[in-house]
Design an enzyme around this catalytic site. Structure first.
Site: not given
Ligand SMILES: C[S@@+](CC[C@H](N)C(=O)[O-])C[C@H]1O[C@@H](n2cnc3c(N)ncnc32)[C@H](O)[C@@H]1O
Length: 403
Positions: A26, A46, A194, A216, A247, A249
């Site tokens: 808590v 304690p 993206d 891309k 997508g 990070d």
């Molecule tokens: C240009 S990189 C970008 C990666 C991204 N910055 C990340 O941290 O996930 C793109 C690659 O990430 C992977 N990827 C991204 N999303 C995905 C998903 N939902 N399922 C499988 N692979 C994925 C694949 O290998 C794809 O070719």
């Protein structure tokens, strides 16, 4: 005191002595927010939980390792009774009453002279809810309010962010974006998105938000990075708040730092919001842990954008082949044989388990399990295509343990 008469106030506890009697779970739940308020927190108990002990070790709180005794509340501004012993809590409350210190009784809510509201933060707001002692109700209302604020359903009169936010959107499932990412997306004037990432979230944007598609497509048509950088800078300089929704990070094979540099050169402020990377999240949803105690003590994330014997390659594939842990290969599914051949030639056993996950975390997710010598042919036979993550190493075969 009658519950209707509670008075909701914000206490300035900075530098003031706050006594917490009890060191169990808590107290553990209450301590972080007290510490954040700048209070000088003293725990009297304690015994304490390992987390409370860690806070004491880090100097965040002072721990008096003994039972409570009368007089402990001298000079205190605020007291929390958090023991599981009603008599102790009652004695603390009695002293608090005597020395005129507000006192929260965790065991008997409204019996104390103060109660802790269900609280939560949103963009500099602190929300507190009291529900006449009904904790479930106050927590539910707090959660609902915070969700509404974060998703833009309730106006928080947020300070309008400026410049560009580089937001990691996660691997595709719209629920895998971070809270901050989602909050900033709700404030965007312009979204540069993206092809990968949480595309479903774009549907939720109001019609006045300008969405720019920075798709891309691997190995094919590519919106030039310069054009993306220009769009970010141009809109931000025109006073619009731009979310660059990426997508996974932004900095893991995401060219995010190039965008940061372009904005910095143009004097545009940037907020970086890290994201859940597909390198780890996509294997996870396919029951592949990228590390496992006693099985894999390293994980290497490698780009398959350039094949092993290409002079432009920066990767030492023979060194990778000598590792025994996990290799996560991104962007490599279309030329998989080039990578698996290099690893086998470098000494990685042909029988090494491999998992390939296509479109992980989305409704279209597909998973293939194979071995290093067979996976390229299997991928071709089953028509696996980008986006896919390939996981090489014993962890890829661990799904059998679940049975
Ligand atoms: C240009 S990189 C970008 C990666 C991204 N910055 C990340 O941290 O996930 C793109 C690659 O990430 C992977 N990827 C991204 N999303 C995905 C998903 N939902 N399922 C499988 N692979 C994925 C694949 O290998 C794809 O070719």
């Amino acid at each position: 005191m009658s519950v209707e008469q509670h008075y909701l106030a914000g206490l300035d506890l900075a530098g003031r002595r706050v006594v917490v009697v009890g060191g169990g779970t808590v107290a553990q739940r209450r301590l972080p927010r007290l510490v954040r308020s700048g209070a000088s927190v003293e725990v009297v108990s304690p015994e304490v939980t390992p987390s409370v002990q860690a806070m004491a070790d880090a100097g965040e709180v002072t721990w008096h390792r003994r039972p409570y005794r009368d007089g402990d509340l001298a000079d205190a501004w605020y007291v929390l009774c958090c023991t599981s012993v009603t008599e102790v809590n009652a004695a603390v409350a009695a002293e608090a009453e005597r020395v005129r210190v507000f006192c929260v009784r965790a065991d008997a809510g409204i019996a104390g002279s103060a109660v802790t509201p269900a609280t939560g933060d949103h963009d500099g707001l602190l929300v507190g809810v009291l529900a006449q002692g009904d904790h479930q109700r106050s927590a539910a209302v707090r959660d609902g309010l915070l969700d509404a604020l974060r998703e833009g359903r309730a106006s928080a009169q947020d300070r309008q962010p400026a410049g560009v936010a580089l937001v990691g959107g996660g691997p595709g499932d719209p629920e895998l974006i971070t809270v901050r990412g989602r909050r900033l997306l709700a404030r965007a004037d312009v979204v540069v998105a993206d092809r990968l990432g949480p595309r479903d979230l774009l549907d939720e944007l109001p019609p006045n938000v300008l969405v720019i598609d920075a798709a891309k497509i691997p190995y094919g048509r590519a919106a030039s990075q310069d054009a993306i950088n220009e769009a970010l800078v141009e809109h931000a300089k025109a006073g619009r708040f731009v979310v660059r929704l990426k997508g996974g990070d932004p900095y893991l094979f995401g060219r995010g730092f190039e965008e940061l540099i372009a904005c910095a050169k143009a004097g545009v402020p940037v907020t970086v919001v890290p994201g859940v990377t597909s390198a780890f999240a996509v294997p996870a949803v396919a029951d592949v842990p990228v590390t496992h105690r006693g099985v894999a003590h390293e994980v290497v994330v490698v780009s398959g954008h350039i094949v092993p014997d290409d002079p432009a390659s920066l990767t030492d594939w023979s060194a990778l082949a000598r590792l025994t842990g996990t290799i996560v290969l991104m962007m490599g599914v279309e030329k998989l044989a080039r990578f698996t051949d290099a690893l086998i030639a470098g000494g990685r056993p042909a029988s090494t388990p491999v998992a390939v996950v296509q479109e992980g975390t989305t409704h279209a997710q597909r998973v293939l399990r194979s071995t290093l010598d067979a996976v390229a042919a299997d991928v071709e036979a089953q028509g696996f295509r980008p986006p896919a993550v390939t996981v090489i190493g014993p962890v890829a075969g661990m799904v059998g343990e679940l049975a």
